[in-house]
Design a protein around this motif. Sequence first.
Motif, mmCIF file in Angstrom:
data_model
loop_
_atom_site.group_PDB
_atom_site.id
_atom_site.type_symbol
_atom_site.label_atom_id
_atom_site.label_comp_id
_atom_site.label_asym_id
_atom_site.label_seq_id
_atom_site.Cartn_x
_atom_site.Cartn_y
_atom_site.Cartn_z
ATOM 1 N N PRO A 73 0.822 -1.230 0.000
ATOM 2 C CA PRO A 73 0.000 0.000 0.000
ATOM 3 C C PRO A 73 0.848 1.269 0.000
ATOM 4 O O PRO A 73 0.484 2.268 -0.612
ATOM 5 C CB PRO A 73 -0.834 -0.129 1.276
ATOM 6 N N GLU A 74 1.987 1.232 0.674
ATOM 7 C CA GLU A 74 2.866 2.402 0.706
ATOM 8 C C GLU A 74 3.482 2.640 -0.678
ATOM 9 O O GLU A 74 3.576 3.781 -1.139
ATOM 10 C CB GLU A 74 3.953 2.212 1.765
ATOM 11 N N LEU A 75 3.902 1.597 -1.357
ATOM 12 C CA LEU A 75 4.424 1.735 -2.716
ATOM 13 C C LEU A 75 3.348 2.280 -3.647
ATOM 14 O O LEU A 75 3.618 3.140 -4.491
ATOM 15 C CB LEU A 75 4.941 0.389 -3.232
ATOM 16 N N ASP A 76 2.124 1.790 -3.488
ATOM 17 C CA ASP A 76 1.027 2.261 -4.336
ATOM 18 C C ASP A 76 0.721 3.735 -4.062
ATOM 19 O O ASP A 76 0.518 4.511 -4.990
ATOM 20 C CB ASP A 76 -0.216 1.397 -4.098
ATOM 21 N N ARG A 77 0.720 4.130 -2.794
ATOM 22 C CA ARG A 77 0.502 5.531 -2.447
ATOM 23 C C ARG A 77 1.562 6.414 -3.096
ATOM 24 O O ARG A 77 1.267 7.431 -3.705
ATOM 25 C CB ARG A 77 0.540 5.728 -0.925
ATOM 26 N N TYR A 78 2.813 5.983 -2.992
ATOM 27 C CA TYR A 78 3.913 6.743 -3.574
ATOM 28 C C TYR A 78 3.763 6.838 -5.099
ATOM 29 O O TYR A 78 3.895 7.917 -5.677
ATOM 30 C CB TYR A 78 5.255 6.104 -3.205
ATOM 31 N N ALA A 79 3.465 5.726 -5.744
ATOM 32 C CA ALA A 79 3.324 5.711 -7.208
ATOM 33 C C ALA A 79 2.212 6.656 -7.650
ATOM 34 O O ALA A 79 2.373 7.405 -8.619
ATOM 35 C CB ALA A 79 3.042 4.289 -7.695
ATOM 36 N N ARG A 80 1.087 6.640 -6.955
ATOM 37 C CA ARG A 80 -0.047 7.510 -7.314
ATOM 38 C C ARG A 80 0.290 8.992 -7.150
ATOM 39 O O ARG A 80 -0.205 9.835 -7.876
ATOM 40 C CB ARG A 80 -1.267 7.166 -6.469
ATOM 41 N N ALA A 81 1.142 9.299 -6.189
ATOM 42 C CA ALA A 81 1.485 10.694 -5.906
ATOM 43 C C ALA A 81 2.488 11.277 -6.907
ATOM 44 O O ALA A 81 2.703 12.486 -6.919
ATOM 45 C CB ALA A 81 2.050 10.808 -4.491
ATOM 46 N N GLN A 82 3.080 10.458 -7.747
ATOM 47 C CA GLN A 82 4.156 10.925 -8.616
ATOM 48 C C GLN A 82 3.692 11.712 -9.839
ATOM 49 O O GLN A 82 4.440 12.510 -10.380
ATOM 50 C CB GLN A 82 5.027 9.751 -9.071
ATOM 51 N N GLY A 83 2.503 11.489 -10.304
ATOM 52 C CA GLY A 83 2.020 12.219 -11.469
ATOM 53 C C GLY A 83 2.781 11.829 -12.731
ATOM 54 O O GLY A 83 3.529 10.854 -12.765
ATOM 55 N N ALA A 84 2.614 12.636 -13.770
ATOM 56 C CA ALA A 84 3.158 12.299 -15.084
ATOM 57 C C ALA A 84 4.664 12.479 -15.192
ATOM 58 O O ALA A 84 5.287 11.900 -16.083
ATOM 59 C CB ALA A 84 2.468 13.139 -16.152
ATOM 60 N N ASP A 85 5.272 13.277 -14.326
ATOM 61 C CA ASP A 85 6.699 13.558 -14.454
ATOM 62 C C ASP A 85 7.549 13.007 -13.315
ATOM 63 O O ASP A 85 8.772 13.175 -13.321
ATOM 64 C CB ASP A 85 6.924 15.072 -14.553
ATOM 65 N N GLY A 86 6.935 12.380 -12.339
ATOM 66 C CA GLY A 86 7.684 11.909 -11.173
ATOM 67 C C GLY A 86 8.336 10.556 -11.391
ATOM 68 O O GLY A 86 8.386 10.019 -12.492
ATOM 69 N N THR A 87 8.817 10.014 -10.299
ATOM 70 C CA THR A 87 9.458 8.703 -10.302
ATOM 71 C C THR A 87 8.426 7.623 -10.613
ATOM 72 O O THR A 87 7.344 7.609 -10.029
ATOM 73 C CB THR A 87 10.114 8.431 -8.931
ATOM 74 N N ARG A 122 -1.692 -12.738 -9.219
ATOM 75 C CA ARG A 122 -3.039 -12.274 -9.591
ATOM 76 C C ARG A 122 -4.014 -12.446 -8.425
ATOM 77 O O ARG A 122 -4.842 -11.581 -8.153
ATOM 78 C CB ARG A 122 -3.522 -13.004 -10.829
ATOM 79 N N GLY A 123 -3.933 -13.562 -7.731
ATOM 80 C CA GLY A 123 -4.777 -13.793 -6.565
ATOM 81 C C GLY A 123 -4.515 -12.773 -5.473
ATOM 82 O O GLY A 123 -5.444 -12.255 -4.853
ATOM 83 N N PHE A 124 -3.247 -12.476 -5.255
ATOM 84 C CA PHE A 124 -2.881 -11.472 -4.262
ATOM 85 C C PHE A 124 -3.446 -10.109 -4.635
ATOM 86 O O PHE A 124 -3.982 -9.384 -3.803
ATOM 87 C CB PHE A 124 -1.359 -11.395 -4.122
ATOM 88 N N LEU A 125 -3.341 -9.738 -5.917
ATOM 89 C CA LEU A 125 -3.799 -8.426 -6.374
ATOM 90 C C LEU A 125 -5.312 -8.261 -6.291
ATOM 91 O O LEU A 125 -5.808 -7.134 -6.248
ATOM 92 C CB LEU A 125 -3.321 -8.160 -7.794
ATOM 93 N N GLU A 126 -6.066 -9.356 -6.251
ATOM 94 C CA GLU A 126 -7.505 -9.256 -6.032
ATOM 95 C C GLU A 126 -7.797 -8.732 -4.627
ATOM 96 O O GLU A 126 -8.781 -8.045 -4.407
ATOM 97 C CB GLU A 126 -8.168 -10.614 -6.238
ATOM 98 N N ARG A 127 -6.924 -9.061 -3.676
ATOM 99 C CA ARG A 127 -7.087 -8.606 -2.293
ATOM 100 C C ARG A 127 -6.416 -7.261 -2.041
ATOM 101 O O ARG A 127 -6.914 -6.453 -1.271
ATOM 102 C CB ARG A 127 -6.511 -9.650 -1.328
ATOM 103 N N VAL A 128 -5.249 -7.051 -2.673
ATOM 104 C CA VAL A 128 -4.466 -5.830 -2.463
ATOM 105 C C VAL A 128 -4.077 -5.269 -3.837
ATOM 106 O O VAL A 128 -2.988 -5.505 -4.319
ATOM 107 C CB VAL A 128 -3.198 -6.109 -1.616
ATOM 108 N N PRO A 129 -4.985 -4.548 -4.488
ATOM 109 C CA PRO A 129 -4.666 -4.027 -5.828
ATOM 110 C C PRO A 129 -3.662 -2.874 -5.750
ATOM 111 O O PRO A 129 -3.621 -2.141 -4.762
ATOM 112 C CB PRO A 129 -6.023 -3.549 -6.348
ATOM 113 N N VAL A 130 -2.856 -2.759 -6.805
ATOM 114 C CA VAL A 130 -1.922 -1.640 -6.924
ATOM 115 C C VAL A 130 -2.062 -1.030 -8.316
ATOM 116 O O VAL A 130 -2.496 -1.698 -9.250
ATOM 117 C CB VAL A 130 -0.451 -2.053 -6.665
ATOM 118 N N SER A 131 -1.665 0.243 -8.436
ATOM 119 C CA SER A 131 -1.849 0.957 -9.695
ATOM 120 C C SER A 131 -0.607 0.963 -10.581
ATOM 121 O O SER A 131 -0.683 1.331 -11.740
ATOM 122 C CB SER A 131 -2.246 2.407 -9.396
ATOM 123 N N TYR A 132 0.517 0.560 -10.065
ATOM 124 C CA TYR A 132 1.749 0.602 -10.846
ATOM 125 C C TYR A 132 1.960 -0.722 -11.601
ATOM 126 O O TYR A 132 1.380 -1.744 -11.248
ATOM 127 C CB TYR A 132 2.951 0.946 -9.968
#
Length: 198
Positions: free
Chosen positions: A106-120, A134-144
Amino acid sequence: MRGSTKVVLVAVTAGALGVAASLLTTGPGPLLRTEPGQRLAQRVLQADAPAPPAGVAVAERGGAVPAFEVAALDGGRFVLPDDFAGRPLLVNVWASWCGPCIEEMPELDRYARAQGADGTRVLGIALDEADAVRGFLERVPVSYPLAIDAPGNADAGVRLGNPRGVLPYSVLVSADGRVLKQRIGPFAHGEIDAWARP
């Protein structure tokens, strides 16, 4: 022995005992959260580590990331570092069975979402089975984006400088493909922001 030499010796001994006591009572966590602690951990893990197979190049701090491919979870392939050139990249090597890996997602996902189009950018590479991820991501989805690699002596973690396969393992890569930082262990909440500043 001169008085000033005694004072220095006593101070150094007291400092070493303090570090030892801290490690015994709180574990290596506080030390591993520092850059000097991470560098020390990297040296320890690389000492007497098995050599990678012939032809497998391994990234080193300050050096270029040797080109390699990993399978994207959703199909296709990623070529590192070329597919991510032009912006910094945080690569996180993890597995669905790794408790600390799961806690930091969740912390990695929060960071990734906060980066915008020009960030890390953030890329997760799971040393795991695709179905388990895939099974894990059904429970804990991430955007990156996520990739899959088979664990072994030439996996993505090894190629990124982690010969012992300790998970989670993160690497900060510059926009021009050089290793800026390496990290063993999970990120605590809010910790990535300061660590990932190129």
